[in-house]
Design a protein around this motif. Structure first.
Motif, PDB file in Angstrom:
ATOM      1  N   HIS A  72       0.785  -1.140  -0.073  1.00  0.00           N
ATOM      2  CA  HIS A  72      -0.035   0.273  -0.109  1.00  0.00           C
ATOM      3  C   HIS A  72       0.939   1.228  -0.144  1.00  0.00           C
ATOM      4  O   HIS A  72       1.614   1.404   0.903  1.00  0.00           O
ATOM      5  CB  HIS A  72      -1.004  -0.107   1.468  1.00  0.00           C
ATOM      6  CG  HIS A  72      -1.768  -1.213   1.409  1.00  0.00           C
ATOM      7  ND1 HIS A  72      -3.183  -0.958   1.063  1.00  0.00           N
ATOM      8  CD2 HIS A  72      -1.694  -2.546   1.603  1.00  0.00           C
ATOM      9  CE1 HIS A  72      -3.989  -2.115   1.017  1.00  0.00           C
ATOM     10  NE2 HIS A  72      -2.981  -3.046   1.500  1.00  0.00           N
ATOM     11  N   ILE A 118       1.148   5.098   0.067  1.00  0.00           N
ATOM     12  CA  ILE A 118       0.434   6.493   0.396  1.00  0.00           C
ATOM     13  C   ILE A 118       1.139   7.590   0.186  1.00  0.00           C
ATOM     14  O   ILE A 118       1.914   8.160   1.032  1.00  0.00           O
ATOM     15  CB  ILE A 118      -0.165   5.987   2.026  1.00  0.00           C
ATOM     16  CG1 ILE A 118      -0.662   4.597   2.212  1.00  0.00           C
ATOM     17  CG2 ILE A 118      -1.028   7.176   2.445  1.00  0.00           C
ATOM     18  CD1 ILE A 118      -1.898   4.226   1.594  1.00  0.00           C
ATOM     19  N   MET A 167      -4.661  11.225   3.204  1.00  0.00           N
ATOM     20  CA  MET A 167      -5.199   9.695   2.819  1.00  0.00           C
ATOM     21  C   MET A 167      -5.385   9.031   4.115  1.00  0.00           C
ATOM     22  O   MET A 167      -6.211   8.117   4.263  1.00  0.00           O
ATOM     23  CB  MET A 167      -4.195   9.097   1.900  1.00  0.00           C
ATOM     24  CG  MET A 167      -4.601   7.706   1.379  1.00  0.00           C
ATOM     25  SD  MET A 167      -6.021   7.589   0.308  1.00  0.00           S
ATOM     26  CE  MET A 167      -5.231   8.426  -1.017  1.00  0.00           C
ATOM     27  N   PHE A 211      -9.638   5.069   5.688  1.00  0.00           N
ATOM     28  CA  PHE A 211      -8.561   4.297   5.440  1.00  0.00           C
ATOM     29  C   PHE A 211      -8.150   3.189   6.272  1.00  0.00           C
ATOM     30  O   PHE A 211      -7.964   2.111   6.039  1.00  0.00           O
ATOM     31  CB  PHE A 211      -7.072   5.031   5.225  1.00  0.00           C
ATOM     32  CG  PHE A 211      -5.801   4.429   4.922  1.00  0.00           C
ATOM     33  CD1 PHE A 211      -5.737   3.912   3.603  1.00  0.00           C
ATOM     34  CD2 PHE A 211      -5.068   4.224   5.918  1.00  0.00           C
ATOM     35  CE1 PHE A 211      -4.429   3.174   3.652  1.00  0.00           C
ATOM     36  CE2 PHE A 211      -3.953   3.559   5.662  1.00  0.00           C
ATOM     37  CZ  PHE A 211      -3.500   3.119   4.405  1.00  0.00           C
ATOM     38  N   PHE A 221     -10.450   0.412   5.921  1.00  0.00           N
ATOM     39  CA  PHE A 221     -10.138  -0.489   4.807  1.00  0.00           C
ATOM     40  C   PHE A 221      -9.009  -1.493   5.180  1.00  0.00           C
ATOM     41  O   PHE A 221      -8.979  -2.567   4.793  1.00  0.00           O
ATOM     42  CB  PHE A 221      -9.803   0.537   3.707  1.00  0.00           C
ATOM     43  CG  PHE A 221      -9.659  -0.395   2.423  1.00  0.00           C
ATOM     44  CD1 PHE A 221     -10.497  -0.544   1.387  1.00  0.00           C
ATOM     45  CD2 PHE A 221      -8.127  -0.659   2.188  1.00  0.00           C
ATOM     46  CE1 PHE A 221     -10.128  -1.104   0.135  1.00  0.00           C
ATOM     47  CE2 PHE A 221      -8.023  -1.200   0.943  1.00  0.00           C
ATOM     48  CZ  PHE A 221      -9.007  -1.552   0.000  1.00  0.00           C
ATOM     49  N   HIS A 248      -4.984   3.336  -3.790  1.00  0.00           N
ATOM     50  CA  HIS A 248      -6.102   4.080  -2.910  1.00  0.00           C
ATOM     51  C   HIS A 248      -6.416   5.561  -3.526  1.00  0.00           C
ATOM     52  O   HIS A 248      -5.484   6.129  -4.434  1.00  0.00           O
ATOM     53  CB  HIS A 248      -5.674   4.413  -1.510  1.00  0.00           C
ATOM     54  CG  HIS A 248      -5.319   3.205  -0.696  1.00  0.00           C
ATOM     55  ND1 HIS A 248      -6.645   2.517  -0.043  1.00  0.00           N
ATOM     56  CD2 HIS A 248      -4.154   2.205  -0.576  1.00  0.00           C
ATOM     57  CE1 HIS A 248      -6.106   1.547   0.359  1.00  0.00           C
ATOM     58  NE2 HIS A 248      -4.692   1.313   0.111  1.00  0.00           N
ATOM     59  N   HIS A 272      -8.969   0.616  -5.242  1.00  0.00           N
ATOM     60  CA  HIS A 272     -10.070   0.883  -4.321  1.00  0.00           C
ATOM     61  C   HIS A 272     -10.763   2.168  -4.964  1.00  0.00           C
ATOM     62  O   HIS A 272     -10.297   3.177  -4.558  1.00  0.00           O
ATOM     63  CB  HIS A 272      -9.917   0.891  -2.902  1.00  0.00           C
ATOM     64  CG  HIS A 272     -10.797   1.356  -2.061  1.00  0.00           C
ATOM     65  ND1 HIS A 272     -10.732   2.132  -1.059  1.00  0.00           N
ATOM     66  CD2 HIS A 272     -12.339   0.915  -1.962  1.00  0.00           C
ATOM     67  CE1 HIS A 272     -11.933   2.223  -0.420  1.00  0.00           C
ATOM     68  NE2 HIS A 272     -12.934   1.581  -0.975  1.00  0.00           N
ATOM     69  N   SER A 326     -11.260  -6.233  -1.704  1.00  0.00           N
ATOM     70  CA  SER A 326     -10.223  -5.762  -2.429  1.00  0.00           C
ATOM     71  C   SER A 326      -8.871  -6.857  -2.367  1.00  0.00           C
ATOM     72  O   SER A 326      -8.272  -7.334  -3.265  1.00  0.00           O
ATOM     73  CB  SER A 326      -9.840  -4.569  -2.385  1.00  0.00           C
ATOM     74  OG  SER A 326     -10.627  -3.508  -2.459  1.00  0.00           O
TER      75      SER A 326
END
Length: 342
Positions: free
Chosen positions: A63, A65, A73, A78, A81, A125, A147, A306
């Motif tokens: 991930h 970010i 974010m 978040f 998720f 994201h 996502h 996801s």
């Protein structure tokens, strides 16, 4: 207990035991069950590093970010998720790698993750309308799931999204059914795909009822409590303020309620409020009776879906891109009522 000792107890080769534990189809079912039973009995724990080496994979999901001056974010949405996705990673033997990066250096991070083999796949994201990360990851041949969606990308890719346009159109139609005609929107940043779709959904409901959206009623910005408060306060200061608003985030809706309280107004009686509710685990929309009427879709469940979709494509790399479109439920709470009499 190591693999060699377990193999000696069973009278089988280490290769056969390893293949049985990893579900290889050429191992007979009877042998597989016997090996699994012995592993449980003797508390055998496989060497994860050796498994990863044997599979040629890192068994890690990435991930990335970006830190942005426009959009934060890392927030409660978040977090939920990630919690949902993490459940599925753990169940399937994957770790998670979280990388925080300046948005100017995001492309370099993806290239570095690919070249090092640090991750087997990526969750993307906060997609933009025409998100450059999608063609980049396709170029790198790095499995990914978005996502959300990117409306202006025509090449197929994997995504999990909620039907944002339908959710906000339904919210608008509900307010119209209560007699409201002056309906405002407090939206997210509209260069992001979800916010673009949410605005389009509400506008479609208004235009179908013969209403031209009032630009003074349409606000977009970061989905924070303070921005929700400021946007509502600005609309209340108009000569003819809206009688209802649709809000893109439960967090921003808390700011809307604060602005109404400060003005001596009550939700439902004076101004009706509908929000999008991500069904957050630690920031609930009331208990048995919802605080806000809301279009609700669980972001934690989106995380699970996801993760499942990405793991499936990591393990079946030739599979065609797939997507999952989730529908939001309309939940009636105590924040909406008939249009007030003037």
């Amino acid at each position: 207990m190591n693999l060699k000792q377990l193999s000696e107890i069973l009278g089988l080769s280490q290769t056969t035991v390893s293949r049985a534990l990893n579900g290889y189809p050429e191992v007979a079912e009877r042998t597989r069950l016997r090996v699994q039973h012995a592993a449980q009995k003797h508390n055998y724990q496989p060497n994860i590093g050796a498994q990863r080496l044997a599979r040629g994979r890192s068994m890690t999901i990435g991930h990335v970010i970006p830190l942005s001056t426009q959009h934060e974010m890392v927030n409660p949405v978040f977090a939920d998720f990630i919690a949902g996705a993490g459940e599925r990673y753990s169940a399937c033997g994957y770790d998670m790698k979280l990388t925080i990066v300046d948005d100017q250096n995001e492309e370099d991070i993806y290239r570095d993750l690919k070249s090092r083999g640090s991750v087997d796949g990526i969750i993307v994201h906060g997609p933009l309308m025409n998100d450059p990360r999608i063609p980049l990851l396709q170029e790198l041949d790095l499995p990914f799931v978005v996502h959300g969606r990117a409306s202006d990308i025509e090449t197929p890719y994997c995504w999990v999204d909620v039907n944002n346009a339908s959710a906000f159109q339904r919210a608008g139609e509900f307010l119209l059914s209560l007699g409201h005609r002056r309906i405002g929107l407090i939206n997210g940043l509209e260069h992001m795909d979800f916010a673009h779709r949410r605005r389009a959904g509400l506008v479609a409901a208004l235009e179908a009822a013969g209403i031209t959206p009032n630009p003074d009623y349409l606000h977009a910005g970061e989905m924070t409590e303070i921005n929700g408060h400021n946007a509502m306060k600005a609309m209340l200061a108009l000569d003819t303020p809206p009688t209802a608003v649709v809000v893109a985030s439960f967090i921003a809706a808390l700011g809307v309620r604060r602005a109404l309280d400060e003005a001596g107004l009550r939700m439902a009686r004076d101004v009706s409020v509908i929000t999008f509710d991500d069904d957050l685990s630690y920031l609930r929309n009331g208990d048995s009776i919802p605080i806000f009427t809301a279009t609700r879709s669980s972001v934690r469940q989106a995380g699970r879906l996801s993760a499942d979709l990405l793991i499936s494509h990591i393990e079946n790399p030739t599979a065609a891109p797939e997507h999952k479109l989730l529908e939001a439920d309309l939940i009636i709470g105590s924040s909406t009522g008939p249009v007030p009499q003037e």
